[in-house]
Design a protein around this motif. Sequence first.
Motif, PDB file in Angstrom:
ATOM      1  N   LYS A  30       0.842  -1.189   0.000  1.00  0.00           N
ATOM      2  CA  LYS A  30       0.000   0.000   0.000  1.00  0.00           C
ATOM      3  C   LYS A  30       0.883   1.248   0.000  1.00  0.00           C
ATOM      4  N   SER A  31       0.671   2.099  -0.996  1.00  0.00           N
ATOM      5  CA  SER A  31       1.404   3.346  -1.102  1.00  0.00           C
ATOM      6  C   SER A  31       0.971   4.289   0.007  1.00  0.00           C
ATOM      7  N   SER A  32       1.939   5.012   0.568  1.00  0.00           N
ATOM      8  CA  SER A  32       1.611   5.943   1.640  1.00  0.00           C
ATOM      9  C   SER A  32       1.649   7.394   1.186  1.00  0.00           C
ATOM     10  N   GLU A  33       1.874   7.640  -0.118  1.00  0.00           N
ATOM     11  CA  GLU A  33       1.986   9.020  -0.578  1.00  0.00           C
ATOM     12  C   GLU A  33       0.725   9.826  -0.345  1.00  0.00           C
ATOM     13  N   HIS A  34      -0.441   9.188  -0.441  1.00  0.00           N
ATOM     14  CA  HIS A  34      -1.694   9.913  -0.249  1.00  0.00           C
ATOM     15  C   HIS A  34      -2.456   9.378   0.964  1.00  0.00           C
ATOM     16  N   ASP A  35      -1.713   8.936   1.934  1.00  0.00           N
ATOM     17  CA  ASP A  35      -2.289   8.455   3.170  1.00  0.00           C
ATOM     18  C   ASP A  35      -2.679   9.652   4.040  1.00  0.00           C
ATOM     19  N   ILE A  36      -3.806   9.592   4.698  1.00  0.00           N
ATOM     20  CA  ILE A  36      -4.280  10.685   5.537  1.00  0.00           C
ATOM     21  C   ILE A  36      -3.274  11.011   6.636  1.00  0.00           C
ATOM     22  N   ALA A  37      -2.688   9.988   7.261  1.00  0.00           N
ATOM     23  CA  ALA A  37      -1.716  10.217   8.333  1.00  0.00           C
ATOM     24  C   ALA A  37      -0.465  10.917   7.804  1.00  0.00           C
ATOM     25  N   THR A  38      -0.020  10.544   6.626  1.00  0.00           N
ATOM     26  CA  THR A  38       1.145  11.194   6.021  1.00  0.00           C
ATOM     27  C   THR A  38       0.830  12.630   5.672  1.00  0.00           C
ATOM     28  N   ASP A  39      -0.355  12.871   5.121  1.00  0.00           N
ATOM     29  CA  ASP A  39      -0.767  14.237   4.804  1.00  0.00           C
ATOM     30  C   ASP A  39      -0.807  15.097   6.063  1.00  0.00           C
ATOM     31  N   LYS A  40      -1.320  14.544   7.160  1.00  0.00           N
ATOM     32  CA  LYS A  40      -1.397  15.276   8.434  1.00  0.00           C
ATOM     33  C   LYS A  40       0.004  15.593   8.937  1.00  0.00           C
ATOM     34  N   PHE A  41       0.899  14.624   8.863  1.00  0.00           N
ATOM     35  CA  PHE A  41       2.284  14.852   9.287  1.00  0.00           C
ATOM     36  C   PHE A  41       2.898  15.991   8.478  1.00  0.00           C
ATOM     37  N   ASN A  42       2.734  15.949   7.155  1.00  0.00           N
ATOM     38  CA  ASN A  42       3.303  16.995   6.298  1.00  0.00           C
ATOM     39  C   ASN A  42       2.716  18.367   6.621  1.00  0.00           C
ATOM     40  N   GLU A  43       1.415  18.436   6.826  1.00  0.00           N
ATOM     41  CA  GLU A  43       0.771  19.710   7.166  1.00  0.00           C
ATOM     42  C   GLU A  43       1.316  20.259   8.478  1.00  0.00           C
ATOM     43  N   ASP A  44       1.452  19.402   9.468  1.00  0.00           N
ATOM     44  CA  ASP A  44       1.941  19.843  10.768  1.00  0.00           C
ATOM     45  C   ASP A  44       3.423  20.217  10.702  1.00  0.00           C
ATOM     46  N   LEU A  45       4.192  19.503   9.881  1.00  0.00           N
ATOM     47  CA  LEU A  45       5.604  19.840   9.724  1.00  0.00           C
ATOM     48  C   LEU A  45       5.759  21.207   9.058  1.00  0.00           C
ATOM     49  N   ILE A  46       4.903  21.508   8.094  1.00  0.00           N
ATOM     50  CA  ILE A  46       4.917  22.827   7.463  1.00  0.00           C
ATOM     51  C   ILE A  46       4.638  23.904   8.506  1.00  0.00           C
ATOM     52  N   LYS A  47       3.671  23.656   9.384  1.00  0.00           N
ATOM     53  CA  LYS A  47       3.346  24.617  10.438  1.00  0.00           C
ATOM     54  C   LYS A  47       4.543  24.860  11.353  1.00  0.00           C
ATOM     55  N   VAL A  48       5.265  23.796  11.683  1.00  0.00           N
ATOM     56  CA  VAL A  48       6.446  23.931  12.543  1.00  0.00           C
ATOM     57  C   VAL A  48       7.510  24.773  11.855  1.00  0.00           C
ATOM     58  N   TYR A  49       7.783  24.479  10.590  1.00  0.00           N
ATOM     59  CA  TYR A  49       8.801  25.255   9.880  1.00  0.00           C
ATOM     60  C   TYR A  49       8.373  26.715   9.715  1.00  0.00           C
ATOM     61  N   HIS A  50       7.089  26.957   9.491  1.00  0.00           N
ATOM     62  CA  HIS A  50       6.612  28.343   9.413  1.00  0.00           C
ATOM     63  C   HIS A  50       6.828  29.049  10.753  1.00  0.00           C
ATOM     64  N   ALA A  51       6.494  28.385  11.853  1.00  0.00           N
ATOM     65  CA  ALA A  51       6.666  28.983  13.182  1.00  0.00           C
ATOM     66  C   ALA A  51       8.140  29.258  13.462  1.00  0.00           C
ATOM     67  N   ILE A  52       8.993  28.312  13.120  1.00  0.00           N
ATOM     68  CA  ILE A  52      10.428  28.500  13.332  1.00  0.00           C
ATOM     69  C   ILE A  52      10.942  29.643  12.463  1.00  0.00           C
ATOM     70  N   TYR A  53      10.452  29.716  11.239  1.00  0.00           N
ATOM     71  CA  TYR A  53      10.857  30.808  10.355  1.00  0.00           C
ATOM     72  C   TYR A  53      10.458  32.156  10.957  1.00  0.00           C
ATOM     73  N   GLU A  54       9.226  32.248  11.465  1.00  0.00           N
ATOM     74  CA  GLU A  54       8.749  33.498  12.056  1.00  0.00           C
ATOM     75  C   GLU A  54       9.549  33.904  13.289  1.00  0.00           C
ATOM     76  N   LEU A  55       9.948  32.931  14.098  1.00  0.00           N
ATOM     77  CA  LEU A  55      10.695  33.217  15.324  1.00  0.00           C
ATOM     78  C   LEU A  55      12.208  33.178  15.112  1.00  0.00           C
ATOM     79  N   GLY A  56      12.622  32.717  13.955  1.00  0.00           N
ATOM     80  CA  GLY A  56      14.037  32.450  13.710  1.00  0.00           C
ATOM     81  C   GLY A  56      14.917  33.682  13.635  1.00  0.00           C
ATOM     82  N   THR A  57      16.187  33.442  13.940  1.00  0.00           N
ATOM     83  CA  THR A  57      17.190  34.479  13.746  1.00  0.00           C
ATOM     84  C   THR A  57      17.404  34.644  12.243  1.00  0.00           C
ATOM     85  N   ASP A  58      18.141  35.671  11.864  1.00  0.00           N
ATOM     86  CA  ASP A  58      18.428  35.876  10.438  1.00  0.00           C
ATOM     87  C   ASP A  58      19.093  34.644   9.844  1.00  0.00           C
TER      88      ASP A  58
END
Length: 116
Positions: free
Chosen positions: A61-89
């Motif tokens: 079973k391919s996991s590329e379009h798995d709901i759990a994988t999609d959720k992980f990717n969405e949450d990882l994007i949120k983390v990187y956005h938050a780190i970018y906003e709080l990040g040093t130069d």
Amino acid sequence: MTQRKLYYVSISGKRIEPEPSINDQLTVLGTPDEMNKLQQQLDQIQRDDEITQFRAPIPYKSSEHDIATDKFNEDLIKVYHAIYELGTDETRAHIRQMNILAKLEDTDYNYPGYER
């Protein structure tokens, strides 16, 4: 107003530390409240990661379009956005150089067989 101070974020370790260590870390500047919110986001990707690991051993079973994988990717994007906003130069430059936000947002699954 609460003073902002430097913290060191490990994505792979899913933790925030007050002092630098030998782990892969991104430097951010924030208040304790901001760090608490960021830690909650890191905790969420830890939970997402635990769910997706159960999918890995299923060979047919391919996991590329798995709901759990999609959720992980969405949450990882949120983390990187938050780190970018709080990040040093330096942290912001590193994230821009990685081009991780664009890659995670555009999965490039436009090949036959990847339709939803």
